[in-house]
Scaffold this motif. Structure first.
Motif, mmCIF file in Angstrom:
data_model
loop_
_atom_site.group_PDB
_atom_site.id
_atom_site.type_symbol
_atom_site.label_atom_id
_atom_site.label_comp_id
_atom_site.label_asym_id
_atom_site.label_seq_id
_atom_site.Cartn_x
_atom_site.Cartn_y
_atom_site.Cartn_z
ATOM 1 N N GLN A 165 23.212 17.328 -9.981
ATOM 2 C CA GLN A 165 23.475 17.761 -11.351
ATOM 3 C C GLN A 165 24.777 17.183 -11.912
ATOM 4 O OE1 GLN A 165 21.191 19.611 -13.067
ATOM 5 N NE2 GLN A 165 19.954 19.334 -11.227
ATOM 6 N N ARG A 166 25.603 16.631 -11.050
ATOM 7 C CA ARG A 166 26.878 16.042 -11.466
ATOM 8 C C ARG A 166 26.623 14.687 -12.102
ATOM 9 N NH1 ARG A 166 30.020 15.794 -6.320
ATOM 10 N NH2 ARG A 166 29.152 17.888 -6.069
ATOM 11 N N TRP A 167 27.267 14.420 -13.221
ATOM 12 C CA TRP A 167 27.075 13.126 -13.873
ATOM 13 C C TRP A 167 27.826 12.028 -13.137
ATOM 14 C CZ3 TRP A 167 27.491 13.622 -19.946
ATOM 15 C CH2 TRP A 167 26.525 14.537 -20.396
ATOM 16 N N SER A 168 27.389 10.796 -13.340
ATOM 17 C CA SER A 168 28.108 9.637 -12.810
ATOM 18 C C SER A 168 29.292 9.318 -13.719
ATOM 19 C CB SER A 168 27.178 8.422 -12.738
ATOM 20 O OG SER A 168 26.833 8.016 -14.068
ATOM 21 N N ALA A 169 30.184 8.447 -13.244
ATOM 22 C CA ALA A 169 31.320 8.020 -14.075
ATOM 23 C C ALA A 169 30.819 7.352 -15.347
ATOM 24 C CB ALA A 169 32.217 7.071 -13.285
ATOM 25 N N LYS A 170 29.794 6.545 -15.222
ATOM 26 C CA LYS A 170 29.256 5.846 -16.397
ATOM 27 C C LYS A 170 28.722 6.825 -17.432
ATOM 28 C CE LYS A 170 27.220 2.009 -15.467
ATOM 29 N NZ LYS A 170 28.299 1.108 -15.930
ATOM 30 N N GLU A 171 28.031 7.857 -16.964
ATOM 31 C CA GLU A 171 27.502 8.872 -17.880
ATOM 32 C C GLU A 171 28.634 9.669 -18.528
ATOM 33 O OE1 GLU A 171 23.202 9.933 -15.794
ATOM 34 O OE2 GLU A 171 25.052 10.743 -14.922
ATOM 35 N N LEU A 173 31.587 8.749 -19.229
ATOM 36 C CA LEU A 173 32.298 7.962 -20.247
ATOM 37 C C LEU A 173 31.663 8.113 -21.630
ATOM 38 C CD1 LEU A 173 33.132 4.744 -18.209
ATOM 39 C CD2 LEU A 173 34.803 6.229 -19.349
ATOM 40 N N GLN A 174 30.434 8.620 -21.674
ATOM 41 C CA GLN A 174 29.764 8.862 -22.949
ATOM 42 C C GLN A 174 29.917 10.303 -23.420
ATOM 43 O OE1 GLN A 174 28.581 6.255 -24.684
ATOM 44 N NE2 GLN A 174 29.408 5.113 -22.941
ATOM 45 N N HIS A 175 30.577 11.138 -22.626
ATOM 46 C CA HIS A 175 30.778 12.532 -23.030
ATOM 47 C C HIS A 175 31.778 12.563 -24.186
ATOM 48 C CE1 HIS A 175 32.001 16.749 -22.939
ATOM 49 N NE2 HIS A 175 30.910 16.991 -22.238
ATOM 50 N N PRO A 176 31.534 13.393 -25.203
ATOM 51 C CA PRO A 176 32.434 13.439 -26.371
ATOM 52 C C PRO A 176 33.903 13.669 -26.030
ATOM 53 C CG PRO A 176 30.453 14.718 -26.793
ATOM 54 C CD PRO A 176 30.385 14.302 -25.355
ATOM 55 N N PHE A 177 34.174 14.402 -24.955
ATOM 56 C CA PHE A 177 35.572 14.695 -24.616
ATOM 57 C C PHE A 177 36.366 13.416 -24.368
ATOM 58 C CE2 PHE A 177 38.876 15.781 -21.400
ATOM 59 C CZ PHE A 177 39.683 16.528 -22.239
ATOM 60 N N VAL A 178 35.753 12.451 -23.686
ATOM 61 C CA VAL A 178 36.483 11.201 -23.402
ATOM 62 C C VAL A 178 36.071 10.062 -24.332
ATOM 63 C CG1 VAL A 178 36.928 11.763 -20.994
ATOM 64 C CG2 VAL A 178 34.849 10.545 -21.585
#
Length: 202
Positions: A165-171, A173-178
């Motif tokens: 359930q944990r996202w990858s680093a690549k995923e 990087l698309q999160h609005p927070f970052v």
């Protein structure tokens, strides 16, 4: 690696409160580094605030690759127990085979360090917080309402006890927070203020 003249993030955390914008910029830079490592089949395995270095211009770099694992192309999991107590992912603590997402859990712990200025469970277990991670799983924030829903969502994704359930680093990087984080130059006032506090104490 170039000289990082302002030392480790742990030093900044101990001397200053970070804004969410500053946390976002640091998290984005760390994720970019992790995405590069993971795309090259490398697991850092010892990500923590003392292994994240800063420079006066706001640059952020991952450091100390003494425990890194290089996975062969045909292998996606590692089984040796490595890392620092307190930042280890549940799958490492419980002796399960693991992949690059252990670094994402560790980044989540760094996030809690930035938010609460301490490592979860550290004081409860005399320096052995991995015992409570194994028993309780994901640490909870002491005062979650002090932080935005966007940051809390980012943190919850980093700190999924279930690795799937944990996202990858690549995923991430698309999160609005970052994704909408300020450039690293926005970290300069923070870094300079910490430098000034150090000079005053001398």
């Amino acid at each position: 690696m170039e000289y990082m003249d302002r030392g480790a993030l742990s030093d900044v955390i101990s001397k200053s409160y970070l804004s969410e914008d500053e946390m976002a910029a640091i998290s984005r830079e760390c994720l970019q580094g992790l995405d590069f490592l993971h795309s090259n089949h490398v697991i850092h395995q010892d990500l923590k605030s003392s292994n994240i270095l800063l420079r006066t211009d706001g640059s952020v770099k991952l450091a100390d690759f003494g425990l890194f694992a290089q996975l062969p192309p045909e292998q996606s999991r590692q089984s040796s127990m490595a890392g620092t107590s307190g930042w280890m992912a549940p799958e490492v603590v419980t002796g399960q085979p693991y992949g690059p997402k252990v670094d994402i859990w560790s980044l989540g712990i760094v996030g809690i360090e930035m938010m609460e200025r301490e490592v979860p469970y550290w004081k409860e277990t005399s320096g052995m917080p991995q015992l409570l991670i194994a028993i309780r799983g994901t640490p909870r924030l002491h005062q979650p309402n002090l932080f935005s829903p966007c940051l809390r969502d980012f943190q919850s994704i980093c700190m999924q006890a279930d690795e799937e359930q944990r996202w990858s680093a690549k995923e991430l990087l698309q999160h609005p927070f970052v994704r909408f984080a300020e450039p690293v130059s926005s970290l300069v006032p923070l870094i300079l203020s910490v430098k000034k506090k150090k000079e005053i104490r001398k």
